[in-house]
Design an enzyme around this catalytic site. Structure first.
Site, PDB file in Angstrom:
ATOM      1  N   CYS A 334     -63.749  63.982  52.825  1.00 49.26           N
ATOM      2  CA  CYS A 334     -63.137  63.271  53.610  1.00 49.26           C
ATOM      3  C   CYS A 334     -63.145  63.247  54.670  1.00 49.26           C
ATOM      4  O   CYS A 334     -64.115  63.910  55.786  1.00 49.26           O
ATOM      5  CB  CYS A 334     -61.879  62.902  52.930  1.00 49.26           C
ATOM      6  SG  CYS A 334     -61.763  61.083  53.969  1.00 49.26           S
ATOM      7  N   HIS A 433     -62.053  62.522  46.632  1.00 49.65           N
ATOM      8  CA  HIS A 433     -60.915  63.264  47.135  1.00 49.65           C
ATOM      9  C   HIS A 433     -61.217  63.157  45.371  1.00 49.65           C
ATOM     10  O   HIS A 433     -61.533  62.282  44.544  1.00 49.65           O
ATOM     11  CB  HIS A 433     -59.276  61.911  46.889  1.00 49.65           C
ATOM     12  CG  HIS A 433     -59.010  61.744  49.134  1.00 49.65           C
ATOM     13  ND1 HIS A 433     -59.202  62.809  49.589  1.00 49.65           N
ATOM     14  CD2 HIS A 433     -59.989  61.054  49.714  1.00 49.65           C
ATOM     15  CE1 HIS A 433     -59.341  62.849  50.801  1.00 49.65           C
ATOM     16  NE2 HIS A 433     -59.812  61.714  50.867  1.00 49.65           N
TER      17      HIS A 433
END
Length: 492
Positions: A334, A433
């Site tokens: 991310c 994630h």
């Protein structure tokens, strides 16, 4: 369902054990066949989870939902604050971004936030037999009492009983409990039914005189003393706790390091690496020497440009160049993925003043931060081998473009490709994630990083086992009949 079937767990300090006690009570109750839901009115955390209804909540409430054997829902945490600086935060209401507000502006917004809190609580009260509520920090923070929606302000508005929990391991437990109680107003004190002491080590007989004194001093019982549960591994709500910095293991083969930036988010992504018996995992904090490693992981960030500047100030940029020059591998997740590109643009000023900064240049991608946040649970396969299952979630406001995206990291079930792999195969980036949450993905990624024939770590199985272990401890060391009888005397 009557609101009397709700119980609020408040703590004398942050990290006193509120999240843990709620999770343990939830698992203990659901094993008895009780339909129970977790609830936290307001949570301030950078570790979050994506819900089935497409929103974002604190990770502790997602864990508590797992403990209660129900799907996470935005009603479990109606107000989530994700700090973006020391004086401001992204405000998320019912799972969706509302605004970025300063502390002063959020204080003025609290009556609106309270309406959202009460709406969620009312819905849960109508759906479940019991609602277990978690407070935030301490209810005795004098400067936060005005317009409080997280602790006694909510308890008063919802008319719910309270149990106070304190951590004896850090010392001063009696001062914490008595001091907290005495700083409350008379009406708030009347809500406190008693106490639970957390993380006790030693002979309980030596503690008993103190427990007797506490009951005599306050007129309230101690419902239980939970032991220190060594090795309990549950999703952390926010900041890295003491003892989570390093994980030395005899026989570890692969060295993995990750930086602890000021606004690190979803560091739970790396839990499987910390648990792996063949991995020597280390968090590297500010001012610490950057040790040699086989794999460097750049985790998520709530303030990507600011954390990138911090990385540079800490000497990570030349360290990464050396690491790659000598054949090391790098994974960016991310915000860490965005940092690895050539540029990072924030034209709307989402993280501060509008600006464009140079990235670390390890991937041929450019990222632009957009106003709309992507929130979705996903499944797919690692592109490295085309086989390893991946189950994760996206929480990001960036859109990335560039040549390295033609070599994706993950092939998603919905037909999309995610992430990038550098031309030399040394750098992998992804928006997902939970990249390491399946045993297959752990094994494949560690094999890519140099640990050939690596075993996987089943994070979900470990989480379930530890929730049951926690519930066993609650059943054994907390008088649940007395606790719930004091909370709901009319139901006893």
């Amino acid at each position: 369902m009557s609101k009397a079937s709700a119980l609020m767990v408040q703590g004398t300090t942050s990290d006193a054990g509120k999240s843990t006690l709620v999770a343990g009570l939830a698992r203990a109750l659901v094993r008895r066949g009780v339909r129970v839901a977790p609830f936290k009115p307001q949570n301030m955390a950078l570790n979050s989870a994506v819900t089935a209804d497409g929103g974002e909540i604190g990770r502790a409430q997602a864990l508590q939902a797992v403990a209660a054997r129900i799907a996470p829902h935005t009603d479990f945490n109606p107000v989530l604050l994700k700090p973006s600086s020391d004086i401001g935060a992204q405000v998320i209401i019912h799972g969706k971004v509302m605004a970025n507000l300063s502390a002063r502006d959020y204080h003025a917004y609290k009556p609106t936030a309270m309406a959202a809190v009460m709406a969620s609580f009312d819905r849960l009260s109508a759906q479940y037999e019991h609602v277990l509520i978690e407070g935030a920090g301490s209810p005795a923070e004098i400067n936060l009492r005005d317009r409080d929606i997280a602790n006694m302000g909510f308890a008063e508005a919802a008319d719910v009983p309270v149990v106070l929990v304190a951590d004896i391991d850090r010392g001063g437990v009696f001062a914490h409990l008595v001091g907290t109680l005495e700083l409350l107003s008379p009406s708030e004190q009347a809500r406190v039914r008693g106490f639970v002491i957390n993380r006790f080590r030693g002979d309980i007989a030596l503690l008993q005189p103190g427990l007797d004194w506490l009951t005599e001093r306050t007129g309230r019982p101690v419902f239980g003393v939970l032991p220190y549960l060594h090795g309990l591994f549950l999703d952390a709500e926010d900041a890295l706790a003491n003892g989570q910095v390093a994980a030395d293991r005899d026989g570890a083969v692969l060295k993995v390091i990750a930086p602890v930036y000021p606004r690190i988010s979803n560091h739970t992504d790396l839990d499987a690496l910390r648990l792996h018996p063949q991995v020597d995992f280390r968090w590297v904090g500010p001012g610490q020497a950057i040790p040699p490693a086989d794999l460097v992981v750049l985790p998520g960030s709530k303030s990507v440009q600011a954390d990138l500047a911090w990385l540079r100030a800490q000497g990570w940029e030349p360290a990464l160049r050396r690491h790659l020059r000598y054949g090391g591998k790098v994974i960016g997740i991310c915000g860490g993925f965005q940092m690895l590109g050539s540029t990072l643009a924030d034209p709307h000023g989402l993280e501060g003043a509008p600006s464009t900064v140079a990235g670390l240049g390890a991937l041929d991608i450019e990222t632009v931060l957009e106003r709309e946040k992507q929130l979705v649970n996903v499944r797919g396969r690692l592109a490295l081998d085309g086989e390893a299952a991946v189950a994760g979630y996206e929480i990001h406001m960036g859109v990335s473009r560039g040549a390295d995206l033609d070599r994706p990291a993950v092939l998603l079930e919905d037909g999309r490709a995610d992430g990038a792999l550098s031309a030399d195969g040394q750098v992998l980036g992804t928006y997902l994630h939970g990249l390491f949450d399946t045993p297959q993905a752990v094994a494949a990624l560690l094999d890519w990083a140099g640990l050939k024939g690596a075993a996987g770590v089943d994070l979900n199985a470990r989480r379930e086992a530890d929730l049951d272990r926690l519930a066993d401890a609650v059943e054994a060391h907390v008088d649940m009949a007395a606790l719930f009888g004091a909370a709901w005397p009319d139901a006893a």
